[in-house]
Design a protein around this motif. Sequence first.
Motif, mmCIF file in Angstrom:
data_model
loop_
_atom_site.group_PDB
_atom_site.id
_atom_site.type_symbol
_atom_site.label_atom_id
_atom_site.label_comp_id
_atom_site.label_asym_id
_atom_site.label_seq_id
_atom_site.Cartn_x
_atom_site.Cartn_y
_atom_site.Cartn_z
ATOM 1 N N VAL A 1 -7.961 3.909 1.909
ATOM 2 C CA VAL A 1 -6.921 4.388 2.917
ATOM 3 C C VAL A 1 -5.760 3.533 2.929
ATOM 4 C CG1 VAL A 1 -6.375 4.435 5.482
ATOM 5 C CG2 VAL A 1 -8.832 5.062 4.509
ATOM 6 N N ALA A 2 -5.867 2.373 2.669
ATOM 7 C CA ALA A 2 -4.693 1.337 2.414
ATOM 8 C C ALA A 2 -3.962 1.874 1.565
ATOM 9 C CB ALA A 2 -5.323 -0.016 2.264
ATOM 10 N N GLU A 3 -4.437 2.499 0.378
ATOM 11 C CA GLU A 3 -3.790 2.688 -0.783
ATOM 12 C C GLU A 3 -2.975 3.856 -0.783
ATOM 13 O OE1 GLU A 3 -4.545 4.453 -5.408
ATOM 14 O OE2 GLU A 3 -6.146 3.486 -4.417
ATOM 15 N N LEU A 4 -3.676 4.847 0.216
ATOM 16 C CA LEU A 4 -2.923 6.213 0.235
ATOM 17 C C LEU A 4 -1.809 5.829 1.167
ATOM 18 C CD1 LEU A 4 -5.937 8.232 0.732
ATOM 19 C CD2 LEU A 4 -4.552 8.813 -1.051
ATOM 20 N N SER A 5 -1.898 5.022 2.214
ATOM 21 C CA SER A 5 -0.744 4.930 3.297
ATOM 22 C C SER A 5 0.088 3.771 2.996
ATOM 23 C CB SER A 5 -1.777 4.558 4.741
ATOM 24 O OG SER A 5 -2.382 3.318 4.421
ATOM 25 N N GLY A 6 -0.142 3.165 1.677
ATOM 26 C CA GLY A 6 0.807 2.061 1.126
ATOM 27 C C GLY A 6 0.956 0.944 2.159
ATOM 28 N N ILE A 7 -0.102 0.473 2.718
ATOM 29 C CA ILE A 7 -0.173 -0.702 3.482
ATOM 30 C C ILE A 7 -1.116 -1.661 2.858
ATOM 31 C CG2 ILE A 7 0.508 0.367 5.606
ATOM 32 C CD1 ILE A 7 -2.560 0.317 6.649
ATOM 33 N N SER A 8 -1.093 -3.076 3.295
ATOM 34 C CA SER A 8 -2.157 -3.877 2.853
ATOM 35 C C SER A 8 -3.562 -3.853 3.261
ATOM 36 C CB SER A 8 -1.770 -5.391 2.937
ATOM 37 O OG SER A 8 -1.793 -5.567 4.214
ATOM 38 N N LEU A 9 -4.372 -3.881 2.288
ATOM 39 C CA LEU A 9 -5.991 -3.789 2.721
ATOM 40 C C LEU A 9 -6.092 -4.692 4.101
ATOM 41 C CD1 LEU A 9 -8.920 -3.123 2.505
ATOM 42 C CD2 LEU A 9 -9.108 -4.654 0.787
#
Length: 290
Positions: A53-61
């Motif tokens: 989800v973090a990768e798909l949304s472009g935010i940090s884990l």
Amino acid sequence: MLTASGNLELARRAELAQFLRARRARLQPADVGLTAFGDPARRRAPGLRREEVAELSGISLTWYTWLEQGRDVMASRQVIDALARALRLDPVQHRHLRGLAGLSDPEPGDRHADPERLRRFVDAVLPYPAAIYAANFDYLAWNTAYAIVRGDPGRLSPDRRNLLWTLFTVPEARALPEWERLARAVLGQFRAAVGRHPGDARARELVERLSAESAEFRCWWPEYEIRDFDATLVRIDHPEVGPMAFELFQMRPVDDPSSIMVLHRPSTPADRTRLETLIRRGPGNAPALS
């Protein structure tokens, strides 16, 4: 010791965390265009991983993990909208996520109820006059009582079938008692609506045309007065039955929240009697709009 507002904030963050976890659990990598590595049956949790989800949304884990843990962090509009896209939320779910994050709703877009349904809605409140307007104050529906009391918008060409246009340019509407008070109030509400829907091309067209057609509009528009709907009376001097006063009520259909329904309730028993007299006489007694 937490205050009431502190408890509400904790509850909001907990609800946000629960919603994110639930939506993540409903998605598989294939649903979002990711390739699942290894045996799907051996994934420790159902649905997507936090990393995905973090990768798909472009935010940090770390940031996403804190949101799912209900930590005291504020997510920006851009982050929440990116999460809505990553989690494949529909417009209703997207608005819910915005609310849980303490943000305003996204623009409703071109979501409009069926015109026939809107007409049935205004007919259901007869004998009271009622009309429904779009966010730019274009007429969407009106009942026969409205046409008889306020004039029939159907007699206007489609490009002029607008409450603001009627108020500022149609002589019969401009002859209303207390016209300036009413026109300024509606203009202030329109100003606020334009601010909520800055990309509405129809609203921009109306501003340009009314600036050319109406000296009052041209003078008042730059003042940038903002009004909210206020419970008020509108007074009408009808050519057939004389003066009447109506209390205005405003509501929004849930299935088309960008539109507005305005209902006119007779202010006194005498006003209701005059209204009933007009309705019995039929639409032929409606004020002319031109």
